[in-house]
Design a protein around this motif. Structure first.
Motif, PDB file in Angstrom:
ATOM      1  N   LEU A  44       0.824  -1.210   0.000  1.00 19.31           N
ATOM      2  CA  LEU A  44       0.000   0.000   0.000  1.00 19.31           C
ATOM      3  C   LEU A  44       0.859   1.262   0.000  1.00 19.31           C
ATOM      4  O   LEU A  44       0.510   2.257  -0.638  1.00 19.31           O
ATOM      5  CB  LEU A  44      -0.965  -0.005   1.189  1.00 19.31           C
ATOM      6  CG  LEU A  44      -2.082  -1.039   1.121  1.00 19.31           C
ATOM      7  CD1 LEU A  44      -2.873  -1.058   2.424  1.00 19.31           C
ATOM      8  CD2 LEU A  44      -2.998  -0.762  -0.050  1.00 19.31           C
ATOM      9  N   ILE A  45       1.973   1.236   0.702  1.00 17.14           N
ATOM     10  CA  ILE A  45       2.874   2.406   0.708  1.00 17.14           C
ATOM     11  C   ILE A  45       3.464   2.601  -0.684  1.00 17.14           C
ATOM     12  O   ILE A  45       3.571   3.729  -1.167  1.00 17.14           O
ATOM     13  CB  ILE A  45       3.972   2.250   1.782  1.00 17.14           C
ATOM     14  CG1 ILE A  45       3.361   2.407   3.170  1.00 17.14           C
ATOM     15  CG2 ILE A  45       5.092   3.249   1.568  1.00 17.14           C
ATOM     16  CD1 ILE A  45       4.307   2.097   4.314  1.00 17.14           C
ATOM     17  N   LYS A  46       3.832   1.490  -1.352  1.00 18.34           N
ATOM     18  CA  LYS A  46       4.380   1.591  -2.710  1.00 18.34           C
ATOM     19  C   LYS A  46       3.377   2.182  -3.690  1.00 18.34           C
ATOM     20  O   LYS A  46       3.756   2.875  -4.623  1.00 18.34           O
ATOM     21  CB  LYS A  46       4.798   0.211  -3.222  1.00 18.34           C
ATOM     22  CG  LYS A  46       6.237  -0.110  -3.031  1.00 18.34           C
ATOM     23  CD  LYS A  46       6.597  -1.387  -3.749  1.00 18.34           C
ATOM     24  CE  LYS A  46       8.083  -1.616  -3.679  1.00 18.34           C
ATOM     25  NZ  LYS A  46       8.482  -2.856  -4.329  1.00 18.34           N
ATOM     26  N   THR A  47       2.085   1.889  -3.477  1.00 14.28           N
ATOM     27  CA  THR A  47       1.059   2.422  -4.381  1.00 14.28           C
ATOM     28  C   THR A  47       0.686   3.863  -4.032  1.00 14.28           C
ATOM     29  O   THR A  47      -0.145   4.452  -4.716  1.00 14.28           O
ATOM     30  CB  THR A  47      -0.211   1.543  -4.369  1.00 14.28           C
ATOM     31  OG1 THR A  47      -0.761   1.515  -3.045  1.00 14.28           O
ATOM     32  CG2 THR A  47       0.090   0.141  -4.844  1.00 14.28           C
ATOM     33  N   GLY A  48       1.280   4.414  -2.970  1.00 11.81           N
ATOM     34  CA  GLY A  48       1.075   5.815  -2.637  1.00 11.81           C
ATOM     35  C   GLY A  48      -0.187   6.101  -1.849  1.00 11.81           C
ATOM     36  O   GLY A  48      -0.718   7.211  -1.911  1.00 11.81           O
ATOM     37  N   GLN A  49      -0.668   5.141  -1.084  1.00 11.30           N
ATOM     38  CA  GLN A  49      -1.876   5.354  -0.291  1.00 11.30           C
ATOM     39  C   GLN A  49      -1.575   6.227   0.926  1.00 11.30           C
ATOM     40  O   GLN A  49      -0.438   6.323   1.379  1.00 11.30           O
ATOM     41  CB  GLN A  49      -2.462   4.015   0.159  1.00 11.30           C
ATOM     42  CG  GLN A  49      -2.894   3.117  -0.978  1.00 11.30           C
ATOM     43  CD  GLN A  49      -3.946   3.741  -1.858  1.00 11.30           C
ATOM     44  OE1 GLN A  49      -4.850   4.422  -1.384  1.00 11.30           O
ATOM     45  NE2 GLN A  49      -3.833   3.539  -3.157  1.00 11.30           N
ATOM     46  N   GLU A  50      -2.623   6.837   1.461  1.00 16.40           N
ATOM     47  CA  GLU A  50      -2.494   7.663   2.661  1.00 16.40           C
ATOM     48  C   GLU A  50      -2.062   6.796   3.842  1.00 16.40           C
ATOM     49  O   GLU A  50      -2.377   5.618   3.907  1.00 16.40           O
ATOM     50  CB  GLU A  50      -3.838   8.320   2.991  1.00 16.40           C
ATOM     51  CG  GLU A  50      -4.337   9.283   1.942  1.00 16.40           C
ATOM     52  CD  GLU A  50      -3.648  10.614   2.020  1.00 16.40           C
ATOM     53  OE1 GLU A  50      -3.236  11.020   3.121  1.00 16.40           O
ATOM     54  OE2 GLU A  50      -3.504  11.253   0.974  1.00 16.40           O
ATOM     55  N   ALA A 107     -16.921   4.545   4.960  1.00 16.58           N
ATOM     56  CA  ALA A 107     -16.652   3.921   3.660  1.00 16.58           C
ATOM     57  C   ALA A 107     -16.421   4.993   2.594  1.00 16.58           C
ATOM     58  O   ALA A 107     -15.520   4.869   1.756  1.00 16.58           O
ATOM     59  CB  ALA A 107     -17.815   3.015   3.258  1.00 16.58           C
ATOM     60  N   SER A 108     -17.214   6.047   2.631  1.00 11.70           N
ATOM     61  CA  SER A 108     -17.035   7.135   1.669  1.00 11.70           C
ATOM     62  C   SER A 108     -15.690   7.830   1.878  1.00 11.70           C
ATOM     63  O   SER A 108     -15.004   8.169   0.911  1.00 11.70           O
ATOM     64  CB  SER A 108     -18.173   8.150   1.798  1.00 11.70           C
ATOM     65  OG  SER A 108     -19.407   7.545   1.475  1.00 11.70           O
ATOM     66  N   GLY A 109     -15.311   8.040   3.132  1.00 12.01           N
ATOM     67  CA  GLY A 109     -14.007   8.641   3.422  1.00 12.01           C
ATOM     68  C   GLY A 109     -12.876   7.760   2.939  1.00 12.01           C
ATOM     69  O   GLY A 109     -11.888   8.240   2.377  1.00 12.01           O
ATOM     70  N   PHE A 110     -13.032   6.467   3.132  1.00 13.34           N
ATOM     71  CA  PHE A 110     -12.029   5.516   2.646  1.00 13.34           C
ATOM     72  C   PHE A 110     -11.904   5.606   1.127  1.00 13.34           C
ATOM     73  O   PHE A 110     -10.806   5.676   0.585  1.00 13.34           O
ATOM     74  CB  PHE A 110     -12.423   4.096   3.079  1.00 13.34           C
ATOM     75  CG  PHE A 110     -11.475   3.034   2.618  1.00 13.34           C
ATOM     76  CD1 PHE A 110     -10.266   2.857   3.257  1.00 13.34           C
ATOM     77  CD2 PHE A 110     -11.785   2.220   1.553  1.00 13.34           C
ATOM     78  CE1 PHE A 110      -9.376   1.879   2.848  1.00 13.34           C
ATOM     79  CE2 PHE A 110     -10.919   1.243   1.122  1.00 13.34           C
ATOM     80  CZ  PHE A 110      -9.713   1.071   1.778  1.00 13.34           C
ATOM     81  N   LEU A 111     -13.048   5.655   0.434  1.00 17.43           N
ATOM     82  CA  LEU A 111     -13.029   5.760  -1.030  1.00 17.43           C
ATOM     83  C   LEU A 111     -12.437   7.087  -1.493  1.00 17.43           C
ATOM     84  O   LEU A 111     -11.709   7.143  -2.492  1.00 17.43           O
ATOM     85  CB  LEU A 111     -14.434   5.575  -1.591  1.00 17.43           C
ATOM     86  CG  LEU A 111     -15.015   4.163  -1.428  1.00 17.43           C
ATOM     87  CD1 LEU A 111     -16.475   4.135  -1.854  1.00 17.43           C
ATOM     88  CD2 LEU A 111     -14.207   3.154  -2.211  1.00 17.43           C
ATOM     89  N   LEU A 112     -12.737   8.160  -0.766  1.00 18.49           N
ATOM     90  CA  LEU A 112     -12.150   9.464  -1.113  1.00 18.49           C
ATOM     91  C   LEU A 112     -10.629   9.430  -0.973  1.00 18.49           C
ATOM     92  O   LEU A 112      -9.913  10.003  -1.801  1.00 18.49           O
ATOM     93  CB  LEU A 112     -12.720  10.574  -0.225  1.00 18.49           C
ATOM     94  CG  LEU A 112     -14.146  11.027  -0.520  1.00 18.49           C
ATOM     95  CD1 LEU A 112     -14.645  11.957   0.581  1.00 18.49           C
ATOM     96  CD2 LEU A 112     -14.240  11.692  -1.867  1.00 18.49           C
ATOM     97  N   LEU A 113     -10.143   8.760   0.064  1.00 23.38           N
ATOM     98  CA  LEU A 113      -8.701   8.687   0.264  1.00 23.38           C
ATOM     99  C   LEU A 113      -8.029   7.760  -0.744  1.00 23.38           C
ATOM    100  O   LEU A 113      -6.892   7.990  -1.147  1.00 23.38           O
ATOM    101  CB  LEU A 113      -8.386   8.217   1.691  1.00 23.38           C
ATOM    102  CG  LEU A 113      -8.693   9.235   2.788  1.00 23.38           C
ATOM    103  CD1 LEU A 113      -8.579   8.586   4.164  1.00 23.38           C
ATOM    104  CD2 LEU A 113      -7.774  10.435   2.701  1.00 23.38           C
TER     105      LEU A 113
END
Length: 169
Positions: A44-50, A107-113
């Protein structure tokens, strides 16, 4: 005549093997959970996630694997695990229904991030308001309007509405 020493020895060996197996299952489960969490976190860090998304998903992976390890340990002692699984499922449904609105916002916040239709600093028009995005949290998004008013929008309302991202001046 019953040889009590032989019976005690056989019983001790049988229970000792079960206890040893149970401890081994827990140790292997814990190691697998830690390794899986590290692998998922690294991907997940490699893909640039928050960072919050990475931490959240890593913790979920760890808890799920440890839950399976604990259930396998209970099964090793002959405890019927079907009832535990049913209770866990029922508790999940009850919690989900009780927190329906919050879970929708989460869930919406997760999708926004994850999908990042906008980021901090963008000027957006959504949910009937316009402002500069100050912060995207798991339950809410904070905007600052042109009049310097802080606007807090639930992510469920924000994500379900049309989002217009204005070009920066």
């Amino acid at each position: 005549m019953i040889d009590y020493n032989n019976v005690i020895f056989k019983t001790a060996v049988a229970y000792g093997l079960n206890i040893f197996s149970a401890v081994a299952i827990l140790i292997v489960g814990n190691i697998a959970a830690k390794i899986s969490k590290k692998v998922v976190t690294a991907i997940l860090i490699k893909t640039g996630q928050e960072k919050t998304v990475v931490s959240f998903i890593g913790n979920i992976v760890h808890v799920v694997i440890m839950t399976f390890a604990i259930i396998a340990t209970l099964a090793k002692f002959g405890i019927q695990t079907a009832s535990f699984i049913a209770v866990i499922g029922s508790a999940g449904i009850a919690i989900g229904l009780a927190l329906q609105g919050s879970l929708a916002n989460f869930a919406s916040g997760f999708l926004l991030l994850v999908f990042r239709p906008f980021k901090a600093g963008d000027i957006v028009e959504a949910a009937g308001v316009t402002g500069c995005v100050e912060e995207i949290l798991f339950l809410t998004t904070v905007l600052i309007s042109a009049e310097n008013v802080k606007i807090i929008i639930p992510n469920g309302k924000l994500y379900s509405d049309i989002i217009k991202v204005h070009p920066k001046p």
